[in-house]
Design a protein around this motif. Structure first.
Motif, mmCIF file in Angstrom:
data_model
loop_
_atom_site.group_PDB
_atom_site.id
_atom_site.type_symbol
_atom_site.label_atom_id
_atom_site.label_comp_id
_atom_site.label_asym_id
_atom_site.label_seq_id
_atom_site.Cartn_x
_atom_site.Cartn_y
_atom_site.Cartn_z
ATOM 1 N N LYS A 215 0.858 -1.244 -0.012
ATOM 2 C CA LYS A 215 0.001 -0.126 -0.052
ATOM 3 C C LYS A 215 0.897 1.062 0.028
ATOM 4 O O LYS A 215 1.803 1.345 0.767
ATOM 5 C CB LYS A 215 -1.024 0.131 1.218
ATOM 6 C CG LYS A 215 -2.064 0.774 1.202
ATOM 7 C CD LYS A 215 -3.142 0.367 2.233
ATOM 8 C CE LYS A 215 -2.731 0.563 3.776
ATOM 9 N NZ LYS A 215 -3.635 0.378 4.827
ATOM 10 N N SER A 216 0.508 2.162 -0.511
ATOM 11 C CA SER A 216 1.297 3.602 -0.954
ATOM 12 C C SER A 216 0.486 4.394 0.376
ATOM 13 O O SER A 216 -1.018 4.705 0.150
ATOM 14 C CB SER A 216 1.109 4.134 -2.035
ATOM 15 O OG SER A 216 1.535 5.366 -2.002
ATOM 16 N N ASP B 50 5.857 8.703 -2.248
ATOM 17 C CA ASP B 50 6.818 7.721 -2.123
ATOM 18 C C ASP B 50 7.094 6.890 -1.035
ATOM 19 O O ASP B 50 8.134 6.288 -0.812
ATOM 20 C CB ASP B 50 8.052 8.488 -2.611
ATOM 21 C CG ASP B 50 7.992 9.251 -3.821
ATOM 22 O OD1 ASP B 50 7.070 8.766 -4.672
ATOM 23 O OD2 ASP B 50 8.763 10.157 -4.072
ATOM 24 N N THR B 51 5.979 6.603 -0.334
ATOM 25 C CA THR B 51 6.172 5.834 1.035
ATOM 26 C C THR B 51 5.236 4.611 0.950
ATOM 27 O O THR B 51 4.066 4.703 0.677
ATOM 28 C CB THR B 51 5.821 6.709 2.128
ATOM 29 O OG1 THR B 51 6.587 7.792 2.248
ATOM 30 C CG2 THR B 51 6.032 5.610 3.619
ATOM 31 N N ILE B 52 5.909 3.247 0.797
ATOM 32 C CA ILE B 52 5.072 2.152 0.575
ATOM 33 C C ILE B 52 5.160 1.534 2.263
ATOM 34 O O ILE B 52 6.180 1.212 2.836
ATOM 35 C CB ILE B 52 5.794 1.195 -0.335
ATOM 36 C CG1 ILE B 52 6.068 1.945 -1.659
ATOM 37 C CG2 ILE B 52 5.261 0.048 -0.772
ATOM 38 C CD1 ILE B 52 4.673 2.584 -2.441
ATOM 39 N N GLU B 53 3.920 0.788 2.374
ATOM 40 C CA GLU B 53 3.811 -0.138 3.543
ATOM 41 C C GLU B 53 3.662 -1.650 2.979
ATOM 42 O O GLU B 53 2.624 -1.778 2.143
ATOM 43 C CB GLU B 53 2.596 0.367 4.213
ATOM 44 C CG GLU B 53 2.256 -0.562 5.507
ATOM 45 C CD GLU B 53 1.037 -0.220 6.210
ATOM 46 O OE1 GLU B 53 -0.091 -0.587 5.365
ATOM 47 O OE2 GLU B 53 1.137 0.163 7.412
ATOM 48 N N LYS C 295 10.650 4.116 1.749
ATOM 49 C CA LYS C 295 10.626 5.429 1.038
ATOM 50 C C LYS C 295 11.357 5.138 -0.498
ATOM 51 O O LYS C 295 12.427 4.331 -0.276
ATOM 52 C CB LYS C 295 11.129 6.774 1.447
ATOM 53 C CG LYS C 295 10.816 7.935 0.790
ATOM 54 C CD LYS C 295 10.871 8.837 1.619
ATOM 55 C CE LYS C 295 10.620 10.302 0.816
ATOM 56 N NZ LYS C 295 10.324 11.444 1.751
ATOM 57 N N LYS D 79 12.455 1.655 -5.719
ATOM 58 C CA LYS D 79 11.624 1.741 -6.807
ATOM 59 C C LYS D 79 11.203 0.324 -7.216
ATOM 60 O O LYS D 79 9.769 -0.210 -7.341
ATOM 61 C CB LYS D 79 12.039 2.456 -7.975
ATOM 62 C CG LYS D 79 11.070 2.756 -8.968
ATOM 63 C CD LYS D 79 11.588 3.761 -9.805
ATOM 64 C CE LYS D 79 10.466 4.124 -10.905
ATOM 65 N NZ LYS D 79 10.930 4.931 -12.157
ATOM 66 N N SER E 22 8.838 -1.449 -4.682
ATOM 67 C CA SER E 22 7.379 -0.880 -4.496
ATOM 68 C C SER E 22 6.656 -1.422 -5.673
ATOM 69 O O SER E 22 5.411 -1.326 -5.425
ATOM 70 C CB SER E 22 7.701 0.329 -4.710
ATOM 71 O OG SER E 22 7.776 0.939 -5.976
#
Lengths: 251, 304
Positions: free
Chosen positions: A13-14, A18-21, A69, A76, A79
């Motif tokens: 999930k974003s 630019d931060t992904i969980e 991030k 990238k 993500s």
């Protein structure tokens, strides 16, 4: 003990700019991990693993949450990984936060940017033990803010943004004056922030978690060392850290 | 049964796979993953005359199919290594190769002489090719006369077989190899890292604090293969090959080019089990290409 394990992605999930969980399933890692430890993540097509801190653990669901991030090609690529895919990690890695200090009835968590995630699992564990939690979280701007609600559930929280687009304007150190007294602090964020905090809170007992570009991630390659004094003493961030007592290392 | 054993000066290897210097510390960390006795040998992290802290961080940067490092020969000094690290590795059933570094001929002599006092070290790797320290030996590694001189001097103070580690940062690798062979080297290890640089776009400056670093990983494998192939046509001492090895096929490629054994470096970082995994896969790969032993394959790729 560090093991090489396969993590199954349960969700991606974003949650901010630019931060992904990512929520990951793995029995061993979820059982062994303590707050402040990290996973050394293998990303396909990349020579070096990426150290990513553990943001939360759910032992009953056997999951570990990481937040990262998007900074360069590796993050990238990571993500873009989808739910159901697996990847390899070495973990749980490093020494986590000392949470056995029974004297610390009230604790201050100070996080900056992508240094915020490890403080969440720490705060959750400390709150479960009945400690009072105060949080000061700094981000670049409103669109970078994440986990505000989650930290509020742990206790009083202050949000600071560099550009003032959300919460207080400035740096985390700008709001420390507003915070009531506490017994111990825990901090994670960029080095200049940690340096400012350790100087400002010199009289307080504290722990800091450091970030550095890593090679092996297990203590063999000497890529991520930090001096402990001016006469050649050093610690390895990946193995001796990433968490250190505030007076243990020279920032 | 495929025979993996190789006999080299001072080294009875049960298989040709060893971790490369600097990528494996002194073995302790990897011993938590597997039994180090599975290895053919181990090459320790570089030792200098006294303790060295090394360079500032960042010390590593990823590149396409490889990485740059500029650690700067951080180590506790030769005496401490003999006192605490060598006895630890001696618990395992593997030959120990000590990597000898220095900034002057006297320092090389001192380190080599000190290692000579323990009977737990089986051979020396003479590091005249570290690109990351101004006085880290690279000046000895790029001039055939200086390389020959330091080899000769170290040979005089040590009874141990000496493998000279060659730098690829030269225009004539064969001249380097011939010079150290004539000076008495018992073997060669090659190649060390290639000097390189990466600019970090966000701050527009070199990413590594040292600015330049040594390039390693799969990106440099063709350079290593070419250099070993050329060198083996002109010297008769054995070569331990290294440079980007990450699987058993890569090992066979090095053997065919003329290496008698190989060292695995950067690949340990991605997969801590890479050395034992390669050892396990090697018999099948040798068999697939028609070889019954490691010895059979050595130099078979050289077309005269």
């Amino acid at each position: 003990m560090i093991k090489k394990e396969e993590m199954l992605i349960k969700s991606v999930k974003s949650i901010a700019l630019d931060t992904i969980e990512m929520v990951l399933n793995n029995r061993y890692i979820s059982r062994a991990a303590v707050p402040g430890q990290f996973l050394h993540v293998d990303i396909q097509g990349h020579t070096l693993r990426r150290p990513i801190s553990i943001a939360d653990v759910d032992k009953s669901e056997e999951t570990v949450t990481i937040l990262f991030k998007i900074m360069g090609s590796g993050t990238k690529h990571l993500s873009a990984y989808q739910t159901g895919m697996t990847f390899s990690v070495l973990g749980p890695s490093g020494n986590g936060f000392n949470i056995d200090n029974r004297e610390a009835k009230s604790v201050l968590l100070i996080g900056g940017g992508i240094g915020v995630p490890p403080l969440y699992y720490l705060g959750k564990r400390l709150a479960e033990e009945g400690r009072e939690i105060i949080s000061v979280l700094g981000f670049q701007s409103a669109e970078s803010v994440f986990y505000e609600q989650k930290f509020q559930e742990l206790g009083e929280s202050f949000i600071v943004t560099n550009d003032g687009s959300y919460g207080d304007k400035g740096f985390v150190t700008n709001v420390l004056g507003k915070v009531k007294d506490f017994d111990c602090y825990y901090s994670c964020g960029p080095s200049p922030m940690l340096k400012a905090i350790t100087e400002r809170l010199e009289h307080k007992h504290g722990y800091i978690s450091l970030e550095e570009r890593m090679g092996c991630g297990v203590g063999a390659c000497f890529a991520c060392v930090i001096p402990t004094d001016t006469s050649g003493g050093y610690k390895k961030i990946c193995k001796d850290g990433p968490v250190f007592s505030s007076r243990e290392v020279t920032l | 049964m495929t025979n993996l054993a190789v006999d080299l000066p001072g080294l009875k290897l049960k298989n040709p796979i060893m971790p490369a210097s600097g990528c494996f510390g002194f073995g302790r960390e990897y011993s938590e993953f597997y039994d180090l006795s599975k290895l053919g040998a181990v090459i320790m992290k570089a030792a200098t005359g006294s303790e060295r802290f090394g360079n500032n961080t960042p010390r590593v940067a990823e590149t396409a199919s490889g990485m740059l490092n500029a650690i700067g020969l951080q180590n506790p000094g030769v005496e401490k290594i003999i006192e605490t690290e060598v006895p630890y590795l001696a618990n395992y059933d593997i030959p120990i190769i000590a990597n000898v570094a220095g900034s002057t001929i006297e320092e090389y002599e001192l380190v080599a002489k000190t290692f000579n006092q323990t009977d737990q070290v089986h051979a020396l790797e003479l590091n005249i090719s570290c690109p990351n320290v101004k006085e880290g030996g690279i000046q000895f590694g790029t001039d055939p006369d200086m390389a020959a001189n330091v080899t000769k001097k170290v040979k005089k103070v040590s009874d141990l077989p000496i493998y000279v580690k060659l730098s690829p940062n030269v225009s004539d690798i064969v001249a380097m190899a011939k010079a150290v062979e004539a000076a008495g080297a018992d073997g060669l290890t090659m190649i060390n890292t290639l000097s390189g640089m990466q600019i970090h776009l966000p701050n527009k400056h070199p990413l590594l604090a040292n600015k330049t670093g040594g390039l390693s990983g799969p990106a440099i494998k063709p350079v290593a293969i070419r250099m070993i192939y050329e060198v083996k046509q002109h010297v008769s001492i054995p070569v331990i090959g290294m440079g980007g090895i990450s699987n058993a096929e890569d090992v066979l490629e090095f053997l065919l080019a003329g290496a008698s054994a190989v060292a695995v470096g950067t690949a340990n970082f991605q997969n801590p089990f890479i050395c034992p995994e390669i050892i396990e896969e090697l018999p099948a790969v040798l068999k697939k290409y028609g070889f019954n032993s490691v010895q059979d394959a050595i130099g078979k790729g050289i077309v005269v």
